[in-house]
Scaffold this motif. Sequence first.
Motif, PDB file in Angstrom:
ATOM      1  N   ALA A 180      10.315   1.747   7.406  1.00 38.23           N
ATOM      2  CA  ALA A 180       9.302   2.066   6.030  1.00 38.23           C
ATOM      3  C   ALA A 180       8.453   1.591   6.199  1.00 38.23           C
ATOM      4  CB  ALA A 180      10.261   0.923   4.522  1.00 38.23           C
ATOM      5  N   GLY A 181       7.411   3.153   5.452  1.00 38.26           N
ATOM      6  CA  GLY A 181       5.692   2.836   5.049  1.00 38.26           C
ATOM      7  C   GLY A 181       5.855   3.008   3.750  1.00 38.26           C
ATOM      8  N   VAL A 182       3.890   2.702   3.952  1.00 45.56           N
ATOM      9  CA  VAL A 182       3.192   2.613   2.168  1.00 45.56           C
ATOM     10  C   VAL A 182       2.497   4.427   2.244  1.00 45.56           C
ATOM     11  CG1 VAL A 182       1.967   1.752   0.939  1.00 45.56           C
ATOM     12  CG2 VAL A 182       2.759   0.198   2.889  1.00 45.56           C
ATOM     13  N   VAL A 183       2.696   4.194   1.000  1.00 48.24           N
ATOM     14  CA  VAL A 183       2.190   6.223   0.747  1.00 48.24           C
ATOM     15  C   VAL A 183       1.559   5.529  -0.463  1.00 48.24           C
ATOM     16  CG1 VAL A 183       2.916   8.312  -0.352  1.00 48.24           C
ATOM     17  CG2 VAL A 183       4.744   7.347   1.279  1.00 48.24           C
ATOM     18  N   GLY A 184      -0.069   6.498  -0.234  1.00 48.10           N
ATOM     19  CA  GLY A 184      -0.400   6.124  -1.469  1.00 48.10           C
ATOM     20  C   GLY A 184      -2.661   6.207  -1.009  1.00 48.10           C
TER      21      GLY A 184
END
Length: 743
Positions: free
Chosen positions: A232-236
């Motif tokens: 999983a990653g981070v979106v922003g």
Amino acid sequence: MNDIAAERPSFFEGEVIGAADLEQIMVYVREQSARHLLGGHTWGIVAGLQLLEQTAPSGAIDVYLLPGYGIDGYGRAVVVVNPLRLDVAWFNGQPTGPTQVWIRYDQGATRGVRPGFQVCCGDNDAFSRVAESYEVEVGNLSLAKQQSGISIAGEAIADARTASRMFDDAGPVICDGSVPYQDMPLADDTRSRWLIPLGEVGWQPGTPGQFVTLVDSDPTKVLHSRRLRRYAGVVGENFYAADGLIRLRRRESGVAGIVDQKVIDAACGSGDLADPSHDDDLENCADGPTPTELVWVEGRMRVTDDVRVLAPGRLELRNAKGTSYFPPTAKGSAATFLQRTDHQAGPANNADLAVVIGKAATGNNRFLIQEASEPQEPTPCQAVQFATLTTRVAVLDNGNVGIGTDAPDQLLTVANAGGDAFIHLHDGDVPSDLYLGAGEFGGVFTTANTNDLRFRTGGTDPTDDAQTRMTIVSTGQVGIGTTTPDPGHNITLHGKTRASLIARTEDPHEVLVAATSAGALVASNTAGDDLRLGADEAEPYVWIKANGRVGVHHSNPAYNLDVVANTGNAELRLAATAGAANRHMLVGAEDAGVYAGSHSEHDFRLKTFETTKMIVKVDGKVGIGTESPTQTLDVRGPIKLGYFGQYYATGGHLNWAMVPGVVNAVGSSSGAGWTSTHNPSTSDYKIEFTTAFFVNPPIVTVTLVGSGSSGVMAMITAADAGGFTIELSSGEHAFHFIAIAER
């Protein structure tokens, strides 16, 4: 009101709440959680879920799925709370080799009766639950089997990565496939499949089949298994540092040896800010302790596009501890950085890109451009190493620049350990080339093609040919003061009124080579100095003295021209031309005497006022007053003899010859054209001519000489063309004779 994204139950006093209302609460919470998980994050493994190989007591390989947490593309949590041993039966039918392993969300209904002292109400004490779990699947699955697709505005999309193109054909592809604005599956929808890849296991079919290790069989398979795992990653867009620091670092730390508290503290503490090594990474600013940088990337970083550092920011390369520049004596304190520095002052208004190296307390800081050898066989999980790094360019903090060396000793040093070292300047429009370097035979300064080599001084325009002071053309001629040297001469000097060359020593002594309005000049240019002409490593052979005398092989000539032999004869040769068959005259001196004459097959003449007065013919005849002598000596005119010229040579119509001689008393004498013999028992002396006279015996006169000859008479008793005999009246006496006859 626009579209309804979700319905949230709203209650009031006295309302009768049913199961549907409570269920709606769960739907709302569940959907909002899913949208949050897919909005600020992407689907995949969050933590754990590793595939672990272990050797069973039987020697077989067991594979376990370790506890962990993941999120699928519908925002559903997939949680494994206990290790799971994979069943070989799941892999039946799979081909030999690495086999992919997946995990997906699963749920099921459960029912029961609440425990209590008494069950009184029948079905009212029963309850229903939804058990959220997971399912493991295996095999190399297509995208259609990995995902069931998503729905947006009631429209089905098979590949979630194309969600943005639902309403815009030119929309981008969302590579992570996480879509928070999709229509979420219903709570009881178990048909919506979204598989999370966990990696691969080694599989060998059989009866029964068995797992095989990936590690021992092929290390590349282990890497491929890792690449299949989806985290999983981070979106922003904005990431706000809570206390001025954002750190990108590994979550795990490798630990060797026995794991105890000290080992754990050592492995994890070195990266924490509490470690003393970070003392220089915090500064006491006006707003309190502040990290020196906003973002720390603690490991390798890959950039697949531009990296932009806006002015006046700079890209710094510090030592391993990240030490600052101060104090300047600190070890490793001199940093190297790249910075754009725009100087909007003065007429230049320069925009600069500066590479800055600090000044070292001792030795030199160097900025190096190096060539790496072929990389060594890499050690797993270590940086690439090279056997050698060869410096090609070096810039030292003292300003010296080296090309081909890392220790330049001048402002610019060019070296090449493998051969010649050259600097090449090229103008492609002409084309023209200039090479400056050091080669096998010394320094080299040369052009290529057919270009001239020109040296200019004065002026401000280096292309101004009027400033050319010396030119070397491609055929080798040198012009000084001209750009067009005479092709027939190696060096051409031009000047406005005088073209001259001066060679000077510190003493001083000067030699001047010049062309002036009065003519050409080569001279000693210092009063009292000789002009010496030499060869063979400057050994002088000709001296022109300050008094005007010239010596050849003679440094102190006694005459206007004084020629001395170096070896052999001293000779002066005059030739009409250089050819061997042409007329040559030689004046020389040798051990036997001096000589002058023709040195070729030609007559030797003595002239006055262009008129021949005496000639020596090739056949040896000498003519005086005639150029065509018929005898060995042919004199046309009177001959005077005697000390005072009081006698005239005899002359007549016949060819007369005279043989004179002096005979000693012993009688064993000889001379030019004669020999004598004497028998001691007699007073007779016999004279024989080497060459007989023509026909008749000569006329002979005899004069006795010496003491005791007075009163002695000499008589000729026999004479013929070949000789004569003299008989003395008494004793043995020396005498002179003259024989004259036609020959």
